[in-house]
Write an enzyme that holds these catalytic residues in place. Structure first.
Site, mmCIF file in Angstrom:
data_model
loop_
_atom_site.group_PDB
_atom_site.id
_atom_site.type_symbol
_atom_site.label_atom_id
_atom_site.label_comp_id
_atom_site.label_asym_id
_atom_site.label_seq_id
_atom_site.Cartn_x
_atom_site.Cartn_y
_atom_site.Cartn_z
ATOM 1 N N LYS A 190 51.327 36.049 32.221
ATOM 2 C CA LYS A 190 50.493 34.849 32.365
ATOM 3 C C LYS A 190 49.034 35.184 32.081
ATOM 4 O O LYS A 190 48.332 34.461 31.361
ATOM 5 C CB LYS A 190 50.654 34.281 33.779
ATOM 6 C CG LYS A 190 49.550 33.356 34.231
ATOM 7 C CD LYS A 190 49.521 32.061 33.442
ATOM 8 C CE LYS A 190 48.183 31.391 33.560
ATOM 9 N NZ LYS A 190 48.191 29.994 33.740
ATOM 10 N N CYS A 249 40.754 28.464 34.206
ATOM 11 C CA CYS A 249 41.732 29.519 33.903
ATOM 12 C C CYS A 249 41.206 30.562 32.931
ATOM 13 O O CYS A 249 41.123 31.736 33.264
ATOM 14 C CB CYS A 249 42.985 28.887 33.313
ATOM 15 S SG CYS A 249 43.700 27.673 34.406
#
Ligand code: SAJ
Length: 425
Positions: free
Chosen positions: A204, A258
């Site tokens: 991720k 993010c």
């Protein structure tokens, strides 16, 4: 009936809870914010995301989804809380720790705890597992199952991507991966791929780091092209004709919660090795200064320049201002010693809903008598503007389009972009 308790009703937790409820699971969504809980229980949402309102309404109406400020006994616990960074760029896992602590009194043998929040490598084994041991469980022997299943949905297309994206399920043990995968396999249309927790954690992070490094390359190209008086947008267009090249778009910086954060979760674990990642962060973080530098160039002949800022969010068609480069650009303008004044406009941002610190104006008020309009977010509504919006309001219709919003010329308006400074004298 399988019960799922989702901790955190934010951008990821809320749609995730609604998705499982709409697929037949009994879901309780937990949030510390009472206002959010009340709103959700009334079938309303506190987040702007296309299609999410309908999804949540459906889940509430069927009675499969309720929100609460406290967890309930469930088969699965999904943790979807923020994982920000501290000022020193080290990960702040306080919310993951407190969410895990909060559910522990409800957890029983045979339950599964899944962390969807983005976390540094080895968080499941070094932080989550020890908390469960302190509460008398032994995840190594599978009396409870621990897994990391990172969310990978892009804001603006969450509803679609939540069901269609492939999912990575990283188990603390093999059995944990099998157990966690069950609910995703029954719900999503994408492939559900099982692995171990640390591979899931790192994959991720690498996805977002990959994007950050590639945006840094595009931003560096914009700076090099500026220095050498080359049209970078043409270079990108030509280079991208190659079948294995896809240079991204330079911009005023990388925002969102993010991409500007996640690379640091890897960097903190291997600071001496992660040099490209660190440098990419620095390049992307330097873009607001570059934009300011160009604003100075464009207004150097004006004694008290008036600037119209169009777009404050971190990208187009969202109300999300988290880590938005526009905020830094505004702060730099505010501190600027060159007598610059500015007004801001963003059709997606409601002044009373955010702690912005500056007044917001309508498009006309913002453009009125401005010497330069600076576009910082690629909202579709900006793409549809015609020349008259600038000509009829501005002192002189000059636009600095940092997002390449205007693909074609606007008659009578001078447009400068980040990739084409060759025209600026
Ligand atoms: N940006 C550029 N140039 C580009 C592309 C993007 O400057 O060519 C900027 C955007 O304007 C924005 C920032 O980068 O400020 C990030 O935007 P984004 O659209 O690339 O990504 P996010 O932050 O909205 O969502 C990302 C996604 N990750 C990837 O595409 C690898 C999403 O799939 C993740 O789920 C999400 O982060 C997350 O939650 O981690």
């Amino acid at each position: 009936m399988t019960k799922i308790c989702v901790i955190g009703l934010g951008y990821i937790g809320l749609p995730t809870a609604a998705l499982f409820a709409n697929n037949g699971y009994e879901v309780v969504g937990v949030d510390v914010n009472e206002k959010v809980v009340k709103k959700v229980n009334e079938g309303n949402i506190h987040i702007e995301e296309p299609g999410l309102s309908e999804m949540v309404q459906q889940a509430i109406q069927t009675g499969k989804f309720t929100a609460s400020t406290t967890p309930v006994k469930s088969d699965y616990y999904i943790i979807a809380v923020p994982t920000p960074i501290h000022k020193d760029k080290k990960s702040n896992l306080a919310y993951v720790v407190s969410a895990t602590e909060t559910i522990m009194p409800y957890v029983e043998k045979g339950n599964t705890i899944i962390v969807e929040s983005t976390i540094p490598p080895r968080t499941i084994s070094d932080i989550v597992a020890p908390i469960t041991r302190e509460h008398g469980f032994n995840p190594d022997e599978n009396d409870i199952y621990l897994a990391h299943c990172p969310e990978r949905v892009i804001p603006g297309n969450i509803v679609h991507e939540l069901t269609h994206n492939h999912r990575i399920v990283g188990g603390y043990t093999k059995e944990a991966a099998d157990q966690a995968a069950k609910i995703y396999e029954a719900t999503v249309k994408g492939e559900v791929r099982k692995t171990d927790a640390v591979v899931a954690e790192t994959s991720k992070l690498m996805e977002n780091t990959y994007r950050d490094v590639n945006i840094a390359l595009a931003n560096e190209l914009a700076k090099i092209a500026d220095e050498l008086s080359i049209d970078a947008s043409q270079v990108i267009e030509m280079a991208n004709m190659h079948p294995r090249v896809n240079i991204l778009q330079p911009g005023p910086g990388v925002g969102g919660h993010c991409i500007p954060v996640d690379p640091y979760f890897i960097i903190e674990k291997a600071p001496n090795i992660a040099r490209l990642m660190q440098l990419s962060r620095e390049i992307n973080d330097s873009m607001p200064e570059f934009v300011i530098d160009k604003i100075h160039t464009l207004t150097k002949h004006i004694s008290e320049p008036k600037i119209a800022i169009l777009g404050l969010t971190y990208k187009g068609n969202t109300s999300d201002m988290r880590e938005s480069p526009a905020l830094e650009i505004i702060e730099l303008l505010d501190k600027d010693e060159k007598n610059i004044t500015f007004k801001c406009h963003d059709p997606f941002v409601e002044e009373d809903e955010i702690d912005f610190g500056y007044e917001l104006y309508s498009l006309e008020e913002t453009l009125k008598d401005a010497d330069l309009a600076v576009v910082l977010a690629d909202h579709d509504v900006f793409k549809e503007l015609d020349a008259s919006a600038f000509i009829s309001n501005m002192k002189k219709p000059v636009v600095f389009d940092t997002r390449n919003v205007f693909k074609k010329d606007l008659d009578g308006v001078t447009i400068h972009t980040l990739t084409n400074f060759t025209k600026i004298q």
